[in-house]
Write a protein that holds these residues in place. Structure first.
Motif, PDB file in Angstrom:
ATOM      1  N   ILE A  39       0.819  -1.169  -0.050  1.00  0.00           N
ATOM      2  CA  ILE A  39       0.085   0.162   0.118  1.00  0.00           C
ATOM      3  C   ILE A  39       0.895   1.293  -0.061  1.00  0.00           C
ATOM      4  CG2 ILE A  39      -1.400   1.325   1.310  1.00  0.00           C
ATOM      5  CD1 ILE A  39      -3.227  -1.342   2.009  1.00  0.00           C
ATOM      6  N   PRO A  40       2.085   1.289   0.775  1.00  0.00           N
ATOM      7  CA  PRO A  40       2.823   2.645   0.857  1.00  0.00           C
ATOM      8  C   PRO A  40       3.313   2.652  -0.547  1.00  0.00           C
ATOM      9  CG  PRO A  40       2.948   1.412   2.726  1.00  0.00           C
ATOM     10  CD  PRO A  40       2.224   0.471   1.786  1.00  0.00           C
ATOM     11  N   LEU A  41       3.887   1.805  -1.040  1.00  0.00           N
ATOM     12  CA  LEU A  41       4.327   1.699  -2.360  1.00  0.00           C
ATOM     13  C   LEU A  41       3.655   2.098  -3.625  1.00  0.00           C
ATOM     14  CD1 LEU A  41       6.760  -1.738  -2.234  1.00  0.00           C
ATOM     15  CD2 LEU A  41       7.423   0.754  -1.984  1.00  0.00           C
ATOM     16  N   ILE A  42       2.131   1.734  -3.415  1.00  0.00           N
ATOM     17  CA  ILE A  42       1.376   2.128  -4.321  1.00  0.00           C
ATOM     18  C   ILE A  42       0.976   3.507  -4.491  1.00  0.00           C
ATOM     19  CG2 ILE A  42      -1.172   2.056  -5.345  1.00  0.00           C
ATOM     20  CD1 ILE A  42      -0.977  -0.999  -4.478  1.00  0.00           C
ATOM     21  N   GLY A  43       1.017   4.159  -3.044  1.00  0.00           N
ATOM     22  CA  GLY A  43       0.769   5.449  -2.861  1.00  0.00           C
ATOM     23  C   GLY A  43       1.954   6.269  -3.308  1.00  0.00           C
ATOM     24  N   ILE A  44       3.179   5.987  -3.375  1.00  0.00           N
ATOM     25  CA  ILE A  44       4.556   6.596  -3.657  1.00  0.00           C
ATOM     26  C   ILE A  44       4.446   6.609  -5.187  1.00  0.00           C
ATOM     27  CG2 ILE A  44       6.922   6.509  -3.717  1.00  0.00           C
ATOM     28  CD1 ILE A  44       6.720   5.390  -0.848  1.00  0.00           C
ATOM     29  N   PHE A  45       4.024   5.499  -5.844  1.00  0.00           N
ATOM     30  CA  PHE A  45       4.184   5.455  -7.511  1.00  0.00           C
ATOM     31  C   PHE A  45       2.921   6.295  -7.944  1.00  0.00           C
ATOM     32  CE2 PHE A  45       2.693   3.478 -11.378  1.00  0.00           C
ATOM     33  CZ  PHE A  45       3.707   3.648 -11.935  1.00  0.00           C
ATOM     34  N   GLY A  46       1.737   6.452  -7.048  1.00  0.00           N
ATOM     35  CA  GLY A  46       0.684   7.350  -7.592  1.00  0.00           C
ATOM     36  C   GLY A  46       1.275   8.795  -7.416  1.00  0.00           C
ATOM     37  N   ALA A  47       1.854   9.190  -6.242  1.00  0.00           N
ATOM     38  CA  ALA A  47       2.360  10.535  -6.302  1.00  0.00           C
ATOM     39  C   ALA A  47       3.420  11.045  -7.301  1.00  0.00           C
ATOM     40  CB  ALA A  47       3.137  10.689  -4.765  1.00  0.00           C
ATOM     41  N   TYR A  48       4.284   9.890  -7.503  1.00  0.00           N
ATOM     42  CA  TYR A  48       5.126   9.980  -8.691  1.00  0.00           C
ATOM     43  C   TYR A  48       4.352  10.354  -9.903  1.00  0.00           C
ATOM     44  CZ  TYR A  48       8.741   8.902 -12.463  1.00  0.00           C
ATOM     45  OH  TYR A  48       9.190   8.904 -13.641  1.00  0.00           O
ATOM     46  N   ILE A  49       3.312   9.794 -10.519  1.00  0.00           N
ATOM     47  CA  ILE A  49       2.657   9.755 -11.596  1.00  0.00           C
ATOM     48  C   ILE A  49       1.995  11.250 -11.616  1.00  0.00           C
ATOM     49  CG2 ILE A  49       0.569   9.135 -12.870  1.00  0.00           C
ATOM     50  CD1 ILE A  49       1.257   6.189 -11.946  1.00  0.00           C
ATOM     51  N   ILE A  50       1.590  11.654 -10.460  1.00  0.00           N
ATOM     52  CA  ILE A  50       1.011  13.041 -10.338  1.00  0.00           C
ATOM     53  C   ILE A  50       1.894  14.072 -10.512  1.00  0.00           C
ATOM     54  CG2 ILE A  50      -0.267  14.676  -8.759  1.00  0.00           C
ATOM     55  CD1 ILE A  50      -1.687  12.529  -7.636  1.00  0.00           C
ATOM     56  N   SER A  51       3.056  13.995  -9.767  1.00  0.00           N
ATOM     57  CA  SER A  51       4.089  14.953  -9.996  1.00  0.00           C
ATOM     58  C   SER A  51       4.760  15.289 -11.194  1.00  0.00           C
ATOM     59  CB  SER A  51       4.991  14.756  -8.717  1.00  0.00           C
ATOM     60  OG  SER A  51       5.836  13.432  -9.000  1.00  0.00           O
ATOM     61  N   HIS A  52       5.006  13.887 -12.108  1.00  0.00           N
ATOM     62  CA  HIS A  52       5.621  13.883 -13.158  1.00  0.00           C
ATOM     63  C   HIS A  52       4.468  13.870 -14.570  1.00  0.00           C
ATOM     64  CE1 HIS A  52       8.961  12.770 -10.843  1.00  0.00           C
ATOM     65  NE2 HIS A  52       9.674  13.167 -11.732  1.00  0.00           N
TER      66      HIS A  52
ATOM     67  N   GLY B 222      -2.701  13.803 -13.260  1.00  0.00           N
ATOM     68  CA  GLY B 222      -3.686  13.922 -11.925  1.00  0.00           C
ATOM     69  C   GLY B 222      -4.659  12.806 -12.115  1.00  0.00           C
ATOM     70  N   PHE B 223      -5.224  12.592 -12.800  1.00  0.00           N
ATOM     71  CA  PHE B 223      -6.308  11.568 -12.825  1.00  0.00           C
ATOM     72  C   PHE B 223      -5.682  10.034 -12.884  1.00  0.00           C
ATOM     73  CE2 PHE B 223      -9.343   8.337 -14.807  1.00  0.00           C
ATOM     74  CZ  PHE B 223     -10.381   8.582 -14.167  1.00  0.00           C
ATOM     75  N   GLN B 224      -4.750   9.829 -13.618  1.00  0.00           N
ATOM     76  CA  GLN B 224      -4.103   8.566 -13.441  1.00  0.00           C
ATOM     77  C   GLN B 224      -3.469   8.398 -12.121  1.00  0.00           C
ATOM     78  OE1 GLN B 224      -3.781  10.616 -15.995  1.00  0.00           O
ATOM     79  NE2 GLN B 224      -4.100   9.716 -17.960  1.00  0.00           N
ATOM     80  N   GLY B 225      -2.804   9.221 -11.551  1.00  0.00           N
ATOM     81  CA  GLY B 225      -2.177   9.167 -10.391  1.00  0.00           C
ATOM     82  C   GLY B 225      -3.243   9.039  -9.120  1.00  0.00           C
ATOM     83  N   GLY B 226      -4.368   9.703  -9.410  1.00  0.00           N
ATOM     84  CA  GLY B 226      -5.342   9.795  -8.287  1.00  0.00           C
ATOM     85  C   GLY B 226      -5.954   8.179  -8.273  1.00  0.00           C
ATOM     86  N   ALA B 227      -6.247   7.872  -9.313  1.00  0.00           N
ATOM     87  CA  ALA B 227      -6.789   6.471  -9.600  1.00  0.00           C
ATOM     88  C   ALA B 227      -5.761   5.434  -8.931  1.00  0.00           C
ATOM     89  CB  ALA B 227      -7.260   6.095 -11.204  1.00  0.00           C
ATOM     90  N   THR B 228      -4.723   5.720  -9.228  1.00  0.00           N
ATOM     91  CA  THR B 228      -3.699   4.737  -8.610  1.00  0.00           C
ATOM     92  C   THR B 228      -3.548   4.735  -7.033  1.00  0.00           C
ATOM     93  OG1 THR B 228      -2.203   5.064 -10.611  1.00  0.00           O
ATOM     94  CG2 THR B 228      -1.206   3.961  -8.643  1.00  0.00           C
ATOM     95  N   ILE B 229      -3.397   5.869  -6.510  1.00  0.00           N
ATOM     96  CA  ILE B 229      -3.493   5.840  -5.108  1.00  0.00           C
ATOM     97  C   ILE B 229      -4.810   5.250  -4.560  1.00  0.00           C
ATOM     98  CG2 ILE B 229      -3.645   7.521  -3.036  1.00  0.00           C
ATOM     99  CD1 ILE B 229      -1.621   9.304  -4.888  1.00  0.00           C
ATOM    100  N   ALA B 230      -6.147   5.599  -5.141  1.00  0.00           N
ATOM    101  CA  ALA B 230      -7.130   4.979  -4.848  1.00  0.00           C
ATOM    102  C   ALA B 230      -7.241   3.508  -4.816  1.00  0.00           C
ATOM    103  CB  ALA B 230      -8.409   5.433  -5.658  1.00  0.00           C
ATOM    104  N   GLY B 231      -6.365   2.971  -5.654  1.00  0.00           N
ATOM    105  CA  GLY B 231      -6.129   1.407  -5.747  1.00  0.00           C
ATOM    106  C   GLY B 231      -5.548   0.999  -4.682  1.00  0.00           C
ATOM    107  N   ALA B 232      -4.622   1.940  -3.674  1.00  0.00           N
ATOM    108  CA  ALA B 232      -4.279   1.350  -2.643  1.00  0.00           C
ATOM    109  C   ALA B 232      -5.416   1.160  -1.480  1.00  0.00           C
ATOM    110  CB  ALA B 232      -3.232   2.441  -2.170  1.00  0.00           C
TER     111      ALA B 232
END
Length: 148
Positions: free
Chosen positions: A17-30, A38-48
């Motif tokens: 779960i923390p790794l998924i959150g970090i990866f989602g934050a990476y997708i948002i920031s890049h 934003g959409f893809q990163g938010g959906a990734t973090i929601a996957g956690a």
């Protein structure tokens, strides 16, 4: 009958779960540099959050979910997005005033701080999508329990 998964699934979820959150934050920031945003990163973090619900069950997810907090986060994401869009309204809606003329976020093209308002907009969209998907997931999970 227990509604959560076994020890292996719980342990794997705690590590993942923390790794998924970090990866989602990476997708948002890049998002302004790579495919994503934003959409893809938010959906990734929601996957956690979905993984948490599956691994630990609805009763544990209910303890950690506060509808008012997620509603406020979703509203904040939408307001920040529209507020940033209106800042450039003197020229055009969504005009990127920070790009090449602002005090920050106007670096060399291709770098993380190079897109003006776009990283802020990605962050706002990611927050809105994350909060909305978590709220929808909890609503569906709770509704399913009411039917049984």
């Amino acid at each position: 009958m227990s509604e959560d998964m076994g020890l292996i699934v719980k342990t794997t979820a705690r590590a993942t779960i923390p790794l998924i959150g970090i990866f989602g934050a990476y997708i948002i920031s890049h998002g302004h540099l790579t495919p994503g945003g934003g959409f893809q990163g938010g959906a990734t973090i929601a996957g956690a959050g979905v993984l948490f619900l599956i691994a630990f069950g609805l009763s544990e997810a209910r303890k950690r979910y506060d509808h008012h907090v997620y509603s406020a986060l979703e509203s904040l994401g939408g307001l920040v997005f529209l507020g940033i869009a209106m800042l450039g309204f003197s020229v055009a809606f969504f005009y990127n005033m920070l790009w090449h003329s602002g005090p920050f976020l106007n670096g060399k093209p291709g770098t993380l701080l190079s897109a003006g308002y776009l990283p802020i907009m990605n962050l706002a969209v990611g927050l809105k999508v994350f909060a909305g998907l978590i709220s929808a997931m909890m609503a569906v999970a709770t509704y399913r329990r009411w039917k049984e």
